[in-house]
Scaffold this active site. Sequence first.
Site, PDB file in Angstrom:
ATOM      1  N   THR A 230      43.931  42.305  45.285  1.00 54.53           N
ATOM      2  CA  THR A 230      45.376  42.264  45.531  1.00 54.53           C
ATOM      3  C   THR A 230      46.026  43.647  45.530  1.00 54.53           C
ATOM      4  O   THR A 230      47.211  43.772  45.815  1.00 54.53           O
ATOM      5  CB  THR A 230      46.093  41.387  44.489  1.00 54.53           C
ATOM      6  OG1 THR A 230      45.843  41.925  43.182  1.00 54.53           O
ATOM      7  CG2 THR A 230      45.594  39.953  44.547  1.00 54.53           C
ATOM      8  N   GLY A 231      45.261  44.693  45.203  1.00 50.90           N
ATOM      9  CA  GLY A 231      45.799  46.048  45.282  1.00 50.90           C
ATOM     10  C   GLY A 231      45.865  46.514  46.725  1.00 50.90           C
ATOM     11  O   GLY A 231      45.317  45.875  47.630  1.00 50.90           O
TER      12      GLY A 231
ATOM     13  N   ASP B 233      44.322  48.898  48.235  1.00 53.15           N
ATOM     14  CA  ASP B 233      43.007  49.158  48.811  1.00 53.15           C
ATOM     15  C   ASP B 233      42.281  47.850  49.127  1.00 53.15           C
ATOM     16  O   ASP B 233      41.634  47.721  50.167  1.00 53.15           O
ATOM     17  CB  ASP B 233      42.153  49.990  47.858  1.00 53.15           C
ATOM     18  CG  ASP B 233      42.660  51.409  47.705  1.00 53.15           C
ATOM     19  OD1 ASP B 233      43.743  51.716  48.241  1.00 53.15           O
ATOM     20  OD2 ASP B 233      41.978  52.221  47.047  1.00 53.15           O
TER      21      ASP B 233
ATOM     22  N   LEU C 212      36.765  41.499  35.202  1.00 52.81           N
ATOM     23  CA  LEU C 212      35.818  42.597  35.028  1.00 52.81           C
ATOM     24  C   LEU C 212      35.352  42.753  33.587  1.00 52.81           C
ATOM     25  O   LEU C 212      34.302  43.343  33.334  1.00 52.81           O
ATOM     26  CB  LEU C 212      36.439  43.914  35.511  1.00 52.81           C
ATOM     27  CG  LEU C 212      36.446  44.152  37.020  1.00 52.81           C
ATOM     28  CD1 LEU C 212      37.272  45.389  37.358  1.00 52.81           C
ATOM     29  CD2 LEU C 212      35.026  44.293  37.563  1.00 52.81           C
TER      30      LEU C 212
ATOM     31  N   LEU D  39      36.873  47.666  43.261  1.00 50.55           N
ATOM     32  CA  LEU D  39      38.154  48.368  43.330  1.00 50.55           C
ATOM     33  C   LEU D  39      39.051  48.015  42.147  1.00 50.55           C
ATOM     34  O   LEU D  39      40.123  48.589  41.981  1.00 50.55           O
ATOM     35  CB  LEU D  39      38.882  48.020  44.638  1.00 50.55           C
ATOM     36  CG  LEU D  39      38.072  48.112  45.937  1.00 50.55           C
ATOM     37  CD1 LEU D  39      38.978  47.847  47.132  1.00 50.55           C
ATOM     38  CD2 LEU D  39      37.394  49.459  46.063  1.00 50.55           C
TER      39      LEU D  39
ATOM     40  N   ALA E  33      40.758  47.821  38.615  1.00 53.69           N
ATOM     41  CA  ALA E  33      40.982  48.778  37.525  1.00 53.69           C
ATOM     42  C   ALA E  33      42.426  48.662  37.064  1.00 53.69           C
ATOM     43  O   ALA E  33      43.272  48.115  37.776  1.00 53.69           O
ATOM     44  CB  ALA E  33      40.714  50.212  37.990  1.00 53.69           C
TER      45      ALA E  33
ATOM     46  N   SER F 117      37.714  58.408  41.209  1.00 56.51           N
ATOM     47  CA  SER F 117      39.071  58.945  41.387  1.00 56.51           C
ATOM     48  C   SER F 117      39.119  60.457  41.207  1.00 56.51           C
ATOM     49  O   SER F 117      38.385  61.023  40.394  1.00 56.51           O
ATOM     50  CB  SER F 117      40.000  58.286  40.370  1.00 56.51           C
ATOM     51  OG  SER F 117      41.246  58.954  40.300  1.00 56.51           O
TER      52      SER F 117
ATOM     53  N   GLU G  10      41.334  61.853  39.672  1.00 50.68           N
ATOM     54  CA  GLU G  10      41.812  62.091  38.307  1.00 50.68           C
ATOM     55  C   GLU G  10      40.668  62.496  37.388  1.00 50.68           C
ATOM     56  O   GLU G  10      40.904  63.009  36.295  1.00 50.68           O
ATOM     57  CB  GLU G  10      42.511  60.838  37.769  1.00 50.68           C
ATOM     58  CG  GLU G  10      43.869  60.552  38.387  1.00 50.68           C
ATOM     59  CD  GLU G  10      44.961  61.506  37.917  1.00 50.68           C
ATOM     60  OE1 GLU G  10      44.850  62.032  36.783  1.00 50.68           O
ATOM     61  OE2 GLU G  10      45.921  61.722  38.674  1.00 50.68           O
TER      62      GLU G  10
ATOM     63  N   TYR H  61      42.783  57.139  31.605  1.00 46.25           N
ATOM     64  CA  TYR H  61      42.352  56.582  32.891  1.00 46.25           C
ATOM     65  C   TYR H  61      41.247  57.433  33.499  1.00 46.25           C
ATOM     66  O   TYR H  61      40.211  56.930  33.945  1.00 46.25           O
ATOM     67  CB  TYR H  61      43.545  56.502  33.845  1.00 46.25           C
ATOM     68  CG  TYR H  61      43.175  56.185  35.276  1.00 46.25           C
ATOM     69  CD1 TYR H  61      42.862  54.888  35.665  1.00 46.25           C
ATOM     70  CD2 TYR H  61      43.136  57.191  36.245  1.00 46.25           C
ATOM     71  CE1 TYR H  61      42.517  54.600  36.980  1.00 46.25           C
ATOM     72  CE2 TYR H  61      42.793  56.919  37.556  1.00 46.25           C
ATOM     73  CZ  TYR H  61      42.489  55.628  37.922  1.00 46.25           C
ATOM     74  OH  TYR H  61      42.142  55.353  39.213  1.00 46.25           O
TER      75      TYR H  61
END
Length: 329
Positions: free
Chosen positions: A10-11, A13, A57, A78, A80, A127, A129, A151
Amino acid sequence: MKRALITGITGQDGLYLAELLLSKGYTVFGLMRGQNNPKRELLEQLIPDVEILTGDLTDLSSLMRAMSVAKPDEFYNLGAISFVAYSWENAHLTSEVTGMGVLNALEAVRLHMAATGQQVRFYQASSSEMFGKVQTVPQDEDTLLWPRSPYGVAKVYGHYMTINYRESYGMHASSGVLFNHESPRRGPEFVTRKVSRAVARISLGLQDKITLGNLDAQRDWGFAGDYVEAMWLMLQQDEADDYVISTGETQSIRVLLDHAFAAVGIDDWSGYVELDERFMRPAEVDLLVGDSSKAREKLGWEPKVKFPELIAMMVEADVAEQRELSGNK
């Protein structure tokens, strides 16, 4: 006909990837937490051909059940807790989902392959990040990882666990180190969408100001629709590997504001923006800008949508949405 299972369906991506795979003739399964997920209706409206499975998850048994139903050729992880600012508020949950969730996904794939003999290719959403306190500019696949948020730390764990399963079990497991990627489907908690929505509301007279943190923060922003193509390309390669996916260009929040306000005909935005220290990160990352030469050479991938076009696309979508919501036709 290939089959794919996507977590985080549902994100932004997940939605773009599902559309891409369906256009290529895949049967697509999406993993979703809980029966009363508020995003389920959106997914069913936007992409009704996705077959929804329930799972989590943090629950290995639910992932194994999903594997037995979907029998996927490709598994795209995907899912998270992806809002960086929230990760300081709930570091434990972020670590469980964003970090340990990757281990659960990899283990579910490994056990499924061992039990059935089916080969499954695995994609992990890593990521930028992870680079955090960057050691080289620009960053590529060999840059030392130095995360600066819970994160980012969780993503590093998932990244290295994916490499470990590839090396330990010979799994076709690849990681895409994706730099910031945005779209009209981006969640409103992220700064690009926060800006595009606020600018739309300001242009319609529904809002007076927008409150932000560090206007000098810089990111390498691309279009999510371009980046999901890179994910798919990774799983079509003979050998699994890790790839940086980026535009190679960096923009500041100030430049983001320039383009967003310009999209509604406002040249000077200084009177519409207020600063608030509450929106400053406890530890800010340094200059994030990616070197995606490897992806361009080996995958034949390159970004198509430029930054000004991306921000205009987002603002225009938010103007249309806010006009409809307000009844201001």
